[in-house]
Design a protein around this motif. Structure first.
Motif, PDB file in Angstrom:
ATOM      1  N   GLY A 286       1.068  -1.231  -0.105  1.00 32.63           N
ATOM      2  CA  GLY A 286       0.240  -0.110   0.092  1.00 32.63           C
ATOM      3  C   GLY A 286       0.788   1.353  -0.122  1.00 32.63           C
ATOM      4  N   GLU A 287       1.447   1.118   1.171  1.00 35.38           N
ATOM      5  CA  GLU A 287       2.528   2.453   0.828  1.00 35.38           C
ATOM      6  C   GLU A 287       3.796   2.411  -0.447  1.00 35.38           C
ATOM      7  OE1 GLU A 287       4.446   2.866   5.545  1.00 35.38           O
ATOM      8  OE2 GLU A 287       4.321   0.574   4.246  1.00 35.38           O
ATOM      9  N   VAL A 288       4.162   1.612  -1.285  1.00 37.25           N
ATOM     10  CA  VAL A 288       4.731   1.730  -2.221  1.00 37.25           C
ATOM     11  C   VAL A 288       3.815   2.294  -3.269  1.00 37.25           C
ATOM     12  CG1 VAL A 288       5.774   0.196  -4.177  1.00 37.25           C
ATOM     13  CG2 VAL A 288       6.172   0.243  -1.501  1.00 37.25           C
ATOM     14  N   LEU A 289       2.686   1.832  -2.918  1.00 37.09           N
ATOM     15  CA  LEU A 289       1.443   2.399  -4.116  1.00 37.09           C
ATOM     16  C   LEU A 289       1.049   3.549  -3.775  1.00 37.09           C
ATOM     17  CD1 LEU A 289      -0.612  -0.248  -4.673  1.00 37.09           C
ATOM     18  CD2 LEU A 289       0.428  -0.168  -6.448  1.00 37.09           C
ATOM     19  N   ARG A 290       1.220   4.159  -3.051  1.00 32.74           N
ATOM     20  CA  ARG A 290       0.974   5.019  -2.446  1.00 32.74           C
ATOM     21  C   ARG A 290       1.629   6.615  -2.883  1.00 32.74           C
ATOM     22  NH1 ARG A 290      -0.910   3.052   2.060  1.00 32.74           N
ATOM     23  NH2 ARG A 290      -2.953   2.684   1.605  1.00 32.74           N
ATOM     24  N   LYS A 291       3.379   6.311  -2.292  1.00 37.50           N
ATOM     25  CA  LYS A 291       4.518   6.803  -3.462  1.00 37.50           C
ATOM     26  C   LYS A 291       3.930   6.628  -4.743  1.00 37.50           C
ATOM     27  CE  LYS A 291       6.988   6.302   0.953  1.00 37.50           C
ATOM     28  NZ  LYS A 291       8.058   7.188   0.738  1.00 37.50           N
ATOM     29  N   HIS A 292       4.137   6.144  -5.337  1.00 36.22           N
ATOM     30  CA  HIS A 292       4.054   6.052  -7.067  1.00 36.22           C
ATOM     31  C   HIS A 292       3.312   7.658  -7.206  1.00 36.22           C
ATOM     32  CE1 HIS A 292       3.660   5.051 -11.744  1.00 36.22           C
ATOM     33  NE2 HIS A 292       5.125   4.993 -11.413  1.00 36.22           N
ATOM     34  N   PRO A 293       4.119   8.133  -8.552  1.00 38.63           N
ATOM     35  CA  PRO A 293       3.262   9.251  -9.434  1.00 38.63           C
ATOM     36  C   PRO A 293       1.533   9.173 -10.048  1.00 38.63           C
ATOM     37  CG  PRO A 293       5.405   9.204 -10.387  1.00 38.63           C
ATOM     38  CD  PRO A 293       5.183   8.053  -8.989  1.00 38.63           C
ATOM     39  N   HIS A 294       1.401   7.568  -9.621  1.00 43.95           N
ATOM     40  CA  HIS A 294      -0.119   7.467 -10.563  1.00 43.95           C
ATOM     41  C   HIS A 294      -0.952   7.621  -9.368  1.00 43.95           C
ATOM     42  CE1 HIS A 294       0.738   4.880 -14.086  1.00 43.95           C
ATOM     43  NE2 HIS A 294       1.487   6.054 -14.780  1.00 43.95           N
ATOM     44  N   PHE A 295      -0.365   7.420  -7.949  1.00 47.80           N
ATOM     45  CA  PHE A 295      -1.625   7.581  -6.538  1.00 47.80           C
ATOM     46  C   PHE A 295      -1.597   8.759  -5.845  1.00 47.80           C
ATOM     47  CE2 PHE A 295      -0.857   3.099  -8.217  1.00 47.80           C
ATOM     48  CZ  PHE A 295      -2.634   2.547  -7.882  1.00 47.80           C
ATOM     49  N   LEU A 296      -0.224   9.749  -6.680  1.00 54.12           N
ATOM     50  CA  LEU A 296      -0.248  10.884  -5.922  1.00 54.12           C
ATOM     51  C   LEU A 296      -1.226  11.482  -5.459  1.00 54.12           C
ATOM     52  CD1 LEU A 296       3.300  12.138  -6.264  1.00 54.12           C
ATOM     53  CD2 LEU A 296       3.327  10.775  -4.201  1.00 54.12           C
ATOM     54  N   PRO A 297      -1.553  11.842  -4.481  1.00 56.74           N
ATOM     55  CA  PRO A 297      -2.895  13.006  -4.175  1.00 56.74           C
ATOM     56  C   PRO A 297      -2.929  14.990  -5.180  1.00 56.74           C
ATOM     57  CG  PRO A 297      -1.814  12.519  -2.131  1.00 56.74           C
ATOM     58  CD  PRO A 297      -1.038  11.122  -3.112  1.00 56.74           C
ATOM     59  N   THR A 298      -1.633  14.498  -5.724  1.00 55.30           N
ATOM     60  CA  THR A 298      -2.094  15.702  -5.934  1.00 55.30           C
ATOM     61  C   THR A 298      -1.578  15.969  -7.979  1.00 55.30           C
ATOM     62  OG1 THR A 298       0.680  15.495  -6.197  1.00 55.30           O
ATOM     63  CG2 THR A 298       0.295  17.520  -4.463  1.00 55.30           C
ATOM     64  N   THR A 299      -1.660  14.283  -7.677  1.00 57.86           N
ATOM     65  CA  THR A 299      -1.927  14.161  -9.461  1.00 57.86           C
ATOM     66  C   THR A 299      -3.136  14.751  -9.911  1.00 57.86           C
ATOM     67  OG1 THR A 299      -0.123  12.223  -9.549  1.00 57.86           O
ATOM     68  CG2 THR A 299      -1.398  11.805 -11.424  1.00 57.86           C
ATOM     69  N   PRO A 300      -3.315  15.284 -11.169  1.00 55.61           N
ATOM     70  CA  PRO A 300      -4.152  16.082 -11.210  1.00 55.61           C
ATOM     71  C   PRO A 300      -5.040  14.763 -11.751  1.00 55.61           C
ATOM     72  CG  PRO A 300      -2.938  16.818 -12.510  1.00 55.61           C
ATOM     73  CD  PRO A 300      -1.933  15.850 -11.851  1.00 55.61           C
ATOM     74  N   GLY A 301      -6.507  14.916 -11.912  1.00 51.66           N
ATOM     75  CA  GLY A 301      -7.861  14.242 -12.465  1.00 51.66           C
ATOM     76  C   GLY A 301      -8.426  14.003 -11.635  1.00 51.66           C
TER      77      GLY A 301
END
Ligand SMILES: *[C@@H]1O[C@H](CO)[C@@H](O)[C@H](O)[C@H]1NC(C)=O
Ligand SMILES: *[C@@H]1O[C@H](CO)[C@@H](O)[C@H](O)[C@H]1NC(C)=O
Ligand SMILES: *[C@@H]1O[C@H](CO)[C@@H](O)[C@H](O)[C@H]1NC(C)=O
Ligand SMILES: *[C@@H]1O[C@H](CO)[C@@H](O)[C@H](O)[C@H]1NC(C)=O
Ligand SMILES: *[C@@H]1O[C@H](CO)[C@@H](O)[C@H](O)[C@H]1NC(C)=O
Ligand SMILES: *[C@@H]1O[C@H](CO)[C@@H](O)[C@H](O)[C@H]1NC(C)=O
Length: 497
Positions: A286-301
Motif C-alpha cells: 500500500g505504501e509503495v503504491l501511494r508513493k507512485h506518481p499515479h497515486f499521489l494526491p497531487t496528480t491532477p484528475g
C-alpha cells in the motif's frame, strides 16, 4: 568473413536487456493509455483470439479498478495498442472490432507486453529493485481465454508499472523472526491461516498445534526441518479475498501500514525475507503504491466510471527503410573502423531482412550518402552493399548532427518534422560531437518524427547524448566496449513498426 559463428551472434543478441521506458501514461480520468501489446504468432492473431484478448483486457481493467480503489484511487485501462503480424492487419480491420492507426513510435522493443507461444506463466522479466527499471511482461497466449488468470497479469502489470514486487518467498513457507519463532512468509504475521503437518491433511489430528508447539520451537528445528514437516495456508477472508496481497485474487486489500488501515490482519510485516521487503526497505505494498506518481494526491484528475478499453491495431509502415550511419572520423582509425566495417557487413549480409531498403551514410566533418536507398532483393544486392562498406577509411572531425539530418532527409523527413515521418536509423559512433549544427537541437527534431534511432557507442568517449537520441525515438542505445571484438548488437527492421 568466411565462417561466421551464427550461434555466438545469437548469444550476443541475447545479452541485450530489454529495458525501454514505457509509453504508458495515466490520463486525467485516471485511466491508462498506450499499453503496447506485441502478438508474435501469426496463427494466434486471429479475429477470434484478438476479440478474446479485448474481453480479457476489459476484465483486467475491472480487476485493476477494484484493486487500486483499495489505495484510494480507481485506476483502469483506457487504450491498448496491438502490434500484430502485418499479414493479419487486413483481416482484423475487416472484422470491424479494432480501429487502426498508422504506426508512430512503436517498435517490438517498446512493447510492454509480449504474448508468447506456447505456455509458461505470466512473467515479468525480473524486476528486482523497488521501482526498478521496467522490463516487458511475457504472457502465454492461452491466458487471454482465461479471465481467471487476470490477477496474475494484473500482478505483473503492478510490478511493471508501480514496482510491486513479490510478497511471497518462492518455495520458502517460513522464516524465523527476531525471537527465533517460525513465522509464515506472508505479508502480515497476523494474516489468518492454518498451520498443518504436511502429508497429514486427512489425519484428523490437530496438526496445527504440532507445528505451533513449543516442541517444534525448542527442539531447535532448523528452518529446513520446519519447512519439511509443516505448511501454512492463508484463510480466505469473509469476502473471499486473500488477505492483503495482490498475489491472490480478487484483490481489494493490500498489505498496508498501521497508519493507513486499522485491520491488523493486513498490517505489513517488514521482517519477511521476501523480494519486496528487500528491495523496498520494508515498505508495504500500500505504501509503495501511494508513493507512485499515479497515486499521489497531487496528480491532477478524477476517477471515472470504467468502460471497456479501446484496442487499436497498429499498422506497420509499408516501407522498411533503413539508414546505416557510420562514423569515419579520425578517432575511428585502426581497430575501431575494422570492427565497424566487419559488423556493418554482418548486418547487411545476415540481419537486414529481404525486401527492406538500405541507405548508407558515412560521416566525419560532413555526412555523405554513400549509398542511396536500395532494395535488398537478393544476395547479390547484399554483396554490393557490403563492398560499399569495405571502402570506408577514417579521418576528420565528428559532425553527428549533420549525420542525423542527412539520415532523416534520406527517409523523406525534412522540416517541419512530424510523426507521420517514419523509418529506422542505426547510428554508430565512437566520438564526441565537435562540429556541425547543435546536436541537442538535432535530437529534439528527430524526436518530432516517428523515426526510430538505434545508437551504438563504441568507446567510452562517445557522446552521451546518443542514449538520449535512442530514448526519445523509442530506439535502443548500446554501449560496446572498444575491446570487445564482437562489436555490435543488431536488430532487424522487421521489429520496427
Ligand atoms: C472475460 O471478461 C470479460 C469482461 O467481463 C468478458 O467480456 C469476457 O467474455 C470474459 N471472457 C471469458 C473467456 O470468460
Ligand atoms: C536450543 O537452542 C538454545 C539456544 O541456542 C539452546 O540454549 C538450547 O540448549 C538448545 N536446545 C536443544 C535441545 O538443543
Ligand atoms: C483507525 O481507528 C481509529 C479509532 O477508531 C480512527 O480514529 C482512525 O481514523 C482509523 N484509521 C483508519 C486508517 O481507518
Ligand atoms: C555537418 O554536416 C552537414 C551534413 O553533411 C553539413 O551540411 C555541414 O556543413 C557539416 N558541417 C558543419 C560545420 O555544419
Ligand atoms: C544547443 O541548443 C540547446 C537547446 O536549445 C542550448 O541549450 C545549447 O546552449 C545549444 N548549444 C550550443 C553549443 O549552442
Ligand atoms: C528515457 O526516457 C524516460 C521517459 O522520458 C525517462 O524516464 C528515462 O529516464 C530515460 N532514460 C534514459 C536512459 O535517459
Amino acid at each position: 568473413m568466411a565462417a561466421i559463428n551464427v550461434v555466438s551472434w545469437l548469444l550476443i543478441l541475447g545479452l541485450f536487456s530489454h529495458c525501454s521506458a514505457t509509453n504508458i501514461r495515466l490520463n486525467t480520468d485516471y485511466r491508462l493509455d498506450n499499453i503496447l501489446i506485441l502478438v508474435q504468432n501469426e496463427n494466434f492473431a486471429s479475429v477470434d483470439n484478438m476479440k478474446a484478448l479485448k474481453g480479457y483486457l476489459a476484465y483486467v481493467s475491472h480487476q485493476m479498478a477494484r484493486a487500486t480503489e483499495a489505495v484510494g484511487r480507481r485506476i483502469s485501462i483506457n487504450t491498448v495498442r496491438l502490434l500484430v503480424p502485418p499479414s493479419k492487419i487486413a483481416e482484423l480491420k475487416n472484422a470491424g472490432v479494432f480501429p487502426s492507426m498508422p504506426a508512430t513510435w512503436e517498435s517490438e522493443v517498446s512493447a510492454d507486453v509480449v504474448l508468447e507461444n506456447p505456455g509458461g506463466k505470466v512473467k515479468t522479466i525480473p524486476a528486482d529493485e523497488c521501482y526498478g527499471p521496467n522490463k516487458w511482461i511475457k504472457m502465454p497466449e492461452y491466458t487471454v481465454r482465461r479471465n481467471a488468470t487476470a490477477n496474475s497479469f494484473l500482478r505483473e502489470l503492478s510490478i511493471y508499472l508501480w514496482g510491486l514486487l513479490s510478497e511471497s518467498v518462492s518455495g520458502v513457507q517460513f522464516y524465523q523472526d527476531g525471537s527465533g519463532t517460525f513465522q509464515p512468509s506472508v505479508c502480515s504475521s497476523n494474516t489468518p491461516g492454518q498451520y498443518r503437518l504436511r502429508n497429514s491433511i486427512s489425519s484428523g489430528a490437530d496438526s496445527s498445534s504440532i507445528c505451533l508447539s513449543e516442541l517444534v520451537r525448542f527442539e531447535n528445528f532448523s528452518l529446513a526441518k520446519m519447512q519439511e514437516i509443516c505448511e501454512f495456508t492463508t484463510k480466505p477472508s469473509p469476502t473471499g479475498n486473500n488477505w492483503g496481497s495482490i498475489l491472490s485474487q480478487p484483490v481489494s486489500l493490500f498489505c498496508d501500514s498501521k497508519s493507513f488501515n486499522n485491520d491488523t490482519r493486513v498490517h505489513h510485516s517488514s521482517q519477511v525475507p521476501n523480494p519486496f521487503n528487500r528491495a523496498c526497505g520494508g515498505l508495504s505494498a500500500g505504501e509503495v503504491l501511494r508513493k507512485h506518481p499515479h497515486f499521489l494526491p497531487t496528480t491532477p484528475g478524477a476517477s471515472v466510471q470504467e468502460t471497456q478499453p479501446t484496442v487499436l491495431l497498429v499498422e506497420k509502415s509499408a516501407f522498411r527503410d533503413v539508414v546505416l550511419v557510420l562514423d569515419v572520423s579520425g578517432s575511428m582509425n585502426h581497430d575501431r573502423i575494422k570492427n565497424e566495417i566487419r559488423s556493418a557487413t554482418i548486418y547487411v549480409k545476415y540481419f537486414l531482412e529481404t525486401g527492406a531498403r538500405l541507405s548508407i551514410v558515412s560521416f566525419s566533418a560532413t555526412a555523405r550518402e554513400l549509398q542511396t536507398l536500395l532494395k535488398v532483393s537478393d544476395d547479390s544486392v547484399r554483396e554490393q552493399l557490403a563492398k560499399k562498406i569495405q571502402s570506408l577509411a577514417a579521418g576528420g572531425s565528428t559532425n553527428i548532427s549533420g549525420a542525423i539530418y542527412e539520415a532523416m532527409s534520406i527517409l523523406g523527413a525534412t522540416a517541419p518534422y512530424t510523426k507521420s515521418q517514419t523509418g529506422f536509423v542505426v547510428l554508430i559512433t565512437d566520438g564526441e560531437h565537435n562540429t556541425g549544427p547543435n546536436l541537442t537541437v538535432a535530437i529534439e527534431q528527430a524526436a518530432k518524427t516517428s523515426i526510430v534511432f538505434d545508437t551504438i557507442s563504441i568507446s567510452r568517449y562517445a557522446d552521451e547524448r546518443m542514449a538520449r537520441l535512442a530514448n526519445l525515438t523509442n530506439g535502443r542505445s548500446t554501449f560496446v566496449s572498444e575491446n570487445t571484438p564482437r562489436m555490435l548488437n543488431w536488430r532487424s527492421p522487421l521489429q520496427i513498426w
